[in-house]
Design a protein around this motif. Structure first.
Motif, PDB file in Angstrom:
ATOM      1  N   THR A  35     -17.686  37.960 -48.521  1.00  0.00           N
ATOM      2  CA  THR A  35     -17.555  39.018 -47.518  1.00  0.00           C
ATOM      3  C   THR A  35     -17.823  38.460 -46.126  1.00  0.00           C
ATOM      4  O   THR A  35     -17.077  38.732 -45.176  1.00  0.00           O
ATOM      5  N   ASN A  38     -14.882  36.193 -45.132  1.00  0.00           N
ATOM      6  CA  ASN A  38     -13.691  36.961 -44.780  1.00  0.00           C
ATOM      7  C   ASN A  38     -13.845  37.667 -43.439  1.00  0.00           C
ATOM      8  O   ASN A  38     -12.884  37.763 -42.667  1.00  0.00           O
ATOM      9  N   GLU A  39     -15.025  38.146 -43.122  1.00  0.00           N
ATOM     10  CA  GLU A  39     -15.243  38.790 -41.828  1.00  0.00           C
ATOM     11  C   GLU A  39     -15.143  37.783 -40.688  1.00  0.00           C
ATOM     12  O   GLU A  39     -14.581  38.089 -39.639  1.00  0.00           O
ATOM     13  N   LEU A  40     -15.686  36.603 -40.883  1.00  0.00           N
ATOM     14  CA  LEU A  40     -15.652  35.586 -39.830  1.00  0.00           C
ATOM     15  C   LEU A  40     -14.250  35.034 -39.597  1.00  0.00           C
ATOM     16  O   LEU A  40     -13.886  34.699 -38.473  1.00  0.00           O
ATOM     17  N   THR A  41     -13.459  34.902 -40.660  1.00  0.00           N
ATOM     18  CA  THR A  41     -12.147  34.270 -40.563  1.00  0.00           C
ATOM     19  C   THR A  41     -10.996  35.260 -40.478  1.00  0.00           C
ATOM     20  O   THR A  41      -9.869  34.857 -40.226  1.00  0.00           O
ATOM     21  N   HIS A  42     -11.275  36.528 -40.690  1.00  0.00           N
ATOM     22  CA  HIS A  42     -10.231  37.572 -40.747  1.00  0.00           C
ATOM     23  C   HIS A  42      -9.207  37.287 -41.835  1.00  0.00           C
ATOM     24  O   HIS A  42      -8.039  37.618 -41.703  1.00  0.00           O
ATOM     25  N   LEU A  43      -9.657  36.620 -42.895  1.00  0.00           N
ATOM     26  CA  LEU A  43      -8.820  36.374 -44.068  1.00  0.00           C
ATOM     27  C   LEU A  43      -9.293  37.264 -45.205  1.00  0.00           C
ATOM     28  O   LEU A  43     -10.322  37.914 -45.107  1.00  0.00           O
ATOM     29  N   ARG A  44      -8.550  37.282 -46.268  1.00  0.00           N
ATOM     30  CA  ARG A  44      -8.947  38.066 -47.454  1.00  0.00           C
ATOM     31  C   ARG A  44      -8.959  37.142 -48.662  1.00  0.00           C
ATOM     32  O   ARG A  44      -8.203  37.316 -49.607  1.00  0.00           O
TER      33      ARG A  44
END
Length: 48
Positions: A35, A38-44
């Motif tokens: 989580t 994903n928040e830091l990289t804007h990936l999923r």
């Protein structure tokens, strides 16, 4: 710090310039590492 460094197990991490940073997220299972990533990289990304 050198432009590249050897991580345990033989993984080579290459830095492109002096301002690059290497960050490791480690911890117990199911504590939110993916989580945060994903928040830091804007990936999923997910693991399986």
């Amino acid at each position: 710090m050198e432009p590249s460094s050897m991580a345990p197990g033989g993984l080579v991490i290459k830095k492109h310039d002096g301002s690059d940073r290497v960050i490791a997220l480690c911890g117990n299972p199911n504590v939110g590492k993916s989580t945060i990533f994903n928040e830091l990289t804007h990936l999923r990304q997910h693991t399986g």
